[in-house]
Design a protein around this motif. Structure first.
Motif, PDB file in Angstrom:
ATOM      1  N   GLN A 121       0.835  -1.201   0.000  1.00  0.00           N
ATOM      2  CA  GLN A 121       0.000   0.000   0.000  1.00  0.00           C
ATOM      3  C   GLN A 121       0.869   1.250   0.000  1.00  0.00           C
ATOM      4  OE1 GLN A 121      -2.604  -0.221   3.377  1.00  0.00           O
ATOM      5  NE2 GLN A 121      -3.738  -1.982   2.598  1.00  0.00           N
ATOM      6  N   PRO A 122       0.645   2.177  -0.931  1.00  0.00           N
ATOM      7  CA  PRO A 122       1.458   3.401  -0.975  1.00  0.00           C
ATOM      8  C   PRO A 122       1.408   4.218   0.303  1.00  0.00           C
ATOM      9  CG  PRO A 122       0.207   3.138  -3.013  1.00  0.00           C
ATOM     10  CD  PRO A 122      -0.306   2.091  -2.063  1.00  0.00           C
ATOM     11  N   GLU A 123       0.283   4.157   1.043  1.00  0.00           N
ATOM     12  CA  GLU A 123       0.151   4.952   2.259  1.00  0.00           C
ATOM     13  C   GLU A 123       0.927   4.371   3.431  1.00  0.00           C
ATOM     14  OE1 GLU A 123      -2.316   3.338   0.795  1.00  0.00           O
ATOM     15  OE2 GLU A 123      -3.800   4.749  -0.013  1.00  0.00           O
ATOM     16  N   ALA A 124       1.196   3.055   3.398  1.00  0.00           N
ATOM     17  CA  ALA A 124       1.744   2.369   4.568  1.00  0.00           C
ATOM     18  C   ALA A 124       3.114   2.881   5.022  1.00  0.00           C
ATOM     19  CB  ALA A 124       1.782   0.866   4.318  1.00  0.00           C
ATOM     20  N   PRO A 125       4.068   3.148   4.127  1.00  0.00           N
ATOM     21  CA  PRO A 125       5.369   3.634   4.610  1.00  0.00           C
ATOM     22  C   PRO A 125       5.258   4.873   5.485  1.00  0.00           C
ATOM     23  CG  PRO A 125       5.537   2.983   2.314  1.00  0.00           C
ATOM     24  CD  PRO A 125       4.084   2.931   2.662  1.00  0.00           C
ATOM     25  N   ALA A 126       4.344   5.773   5.163  1.00  0.00           N
ATOM     26  CA  ALA A 126       4.204   7.001   5.948  1.00  0.00           C
ATOM     27  C   ALA A 126       3.609   6.719   7.313  1.00  0.00           C
ATOM     28  CB  ALA A 126       3.348   8.011   5.193  1.00  0.00           C
ATOM     29  N   TYR A 127       2.483   5.973   7.376  1.00  0.00           N
ATOM     30  CA  TYR A 127       1.848   5.829   8.687  1.00  0.00           C
ATOM     31  C   TYR A 127       2.571   4.841   9.594  1.00  0.00           C
ATOM     32  CZ  TYR A 127      -1.063   1.870   6.765  1.00  0.00           C
ATOM     33  OH  TYR A 127      -1.522   0.697   6.190  1.00  0.00           O
ATOM     34  N   VAL A 128       3.226   3.837   9.030  1.00  0.00           N
ATOM     35  CA  VAL A 128       3.988   2.916   9.870  1.00  0.00           C
ATOM     36  C   VAL A 128       5.233   3.595  10.433  1.00  0.00           C
ATOM     37  CG1 VAL A 128       5.357   0.793   9.896  1.00  0.00           C
ATOM     38  CG2 VAL A 128       3.124   0.821   8.771  1.00  0.00           C
ATOM     39  N   SER A 129       5.979   4.297   9.573  1.00  0.00           N
ATOM     40  CA  SER A 129       7.208   4.953  10.041  1.00  0.00           C
ATOM     41  C   SER A 129       6.883   6.083  11.017  1.00  0.00           C
ATOM     42  CB  SER A 129       8.035   5.469   8.870  1.00  0.00           C
ATOM     43  OG  SER A 129       7.325   6.427   8.116  1.00  0.00           O
TER      44      SER A 129
END
Length: 348
Positions: A121-129
């Motif tokens: 998911q393109p959004e995942a790197p931002a919200y996980v990090s």
């Protein structure tokens, strides 16, 4: 603090922008939760989003018990854990657990369950990090993002018949169209950001992040048929701009790091072409909105933004000279020295 008898999707979008600025943000959060429970949402599928917003408001206001309850309800409202919005709510729940203290193990378990989404998911790197950073684990964020980048690049290399290790620096890697960058782009950008914050040395994947960013910028410029304006959005203004006009991420970058990088590279190119006396204009959302209104235009119109930049250039105090000395404060206002902040962003 009641909002409306029936809350629409448009109302939710407006509340995301304005709720924290109201007289009673916690009242707004409670009303959103009530709307989800009592069926006061025009679209029942907005329940998860309304509860996630309520959790975010309560977290910011320090009401962590209420925030956790809202986050739990948000997760229950999503029909599938595969929904990207459910991932955002789960990462928010982890962030709340970190802040609550003594629940770090539970928070890490939440994020570990989301780790596989980094390559999906393109959004995942931002919200996980972001959640890992809030918990004080930026090094783990860097490790996870690096492994995810290796996985994506390894898959592409295998498809191409090459070695399964990371692609060489000179390889051509597809970033995706300007309006919809792919997972790899967001992975590399988030990894790049995390590594900068950790003061880690620039490596080949950081180089690749810069190259993909430049590739995306070139495509966007070609689509627009004009050079990018030199409007500089300070951090708070940038966040507000994209919150209210997400489509402008194509013009100014998906995050503030990318925005500063684009401007720095453009300024370097101008300097290399022999131009001197370079500067950027410090912009504001209210200023651009007011300019567009006065000229019967739309702030998403490139011509309106260019004319606004010209107007700013004629006002005293709005221009930021470039470049500063290496050991002087960076032009972007981060408070760091130029050599430690935007100067390295000129690499391509």
């Amino acid at each position: 603090m009641p909002t409306k008898d029936v809350i629409t999707s448009a109302d939710l979008d407006e509340l995301r922008r304005s709720a924290l600025g109201t007289a009673d943000p916690l009242g707004v959060a409670a009303d959103l939760a009530d709307a989800a429970q009592r069926g006061r949402l025009a679209d029942p599928e907005d329940a998860g989003g309304a509860l996630t917003l309520a959790a975010e408001i309560a977290e910011v206001r320090g009401r962590l018990d209420a925030a956790l309850q809202y986050a739990d309800r948000a997760l229950a409202a999503y029909p599938s854990v595969a929904d990207s919005r459910a991932g955002i709510a789960r990462a928010l729940r982890a962030r709340i657990l970190f802040r609550a203290g003594g629940r770090e193990e539970e928070a890490m378990a939440e994020l570990t369950a989301l780790r596989h989404l980094l390559i999906e998911q393109p959004e995942a790197p931002a919200y996980v990090s972001a959640a890992l950073d809030a918990g004080g684990f930026p090094a783990i964020a860097e490790e996870w993002l690096s492994e995810a980048v290796d996985t994506v690049l390894g898959r592409r290399a295998t498809v191409a018949g090459a070695a399964t290790e990371a692609l060489p620096a000179e390889a051509t890697v597809e970033v995706g169209p300007p309006e919809a960058p792919g997972v790899l782009f967001f992975l590399l950008q988030q990894r790049h950001r995390v590594r900068r914050n950790l003061n880690l040395p620039h490596d080949r994947q950081d180089d690749l992040a810069d190259r993909l960013e430049a590739q995306l910028v070139r495509r966007a410029e070609q689509r627009q048929g004009a050079e990018p304006d030199l409007l500089f959005w300070p951090r708070a203004e940038f966040d507000r701009l994209l919150a209210e006009h997400a489509e402008l991420a194509e013009t100014y970058g998906p995050d503030w790091d990318a925005h500063r990088g684009r401007l720095e590279r453009h300024l370097v190119q101008q300097a290399n072409a022999g131009r001197s006396g370079l500067s950027v204009a410090s912009a504001s959302v209210d200023g651009l909105t007011g300019f567009a209104r006065r000229h019967n235009g739309d702030l998403t119109d490139p011509e309106i933004r260019t004319r606004y930049a010209r107007e700013l250039a004629s006002r005293p105090g709005t221009l930021i000279s470039w470049p500063p000395e290496r050991n002087d404060a960076c032009w972007c206002g981060s408070g760091l020295k130029y050599k430690k902040c935007c100067l390295p962003r000129s690499r391509s």
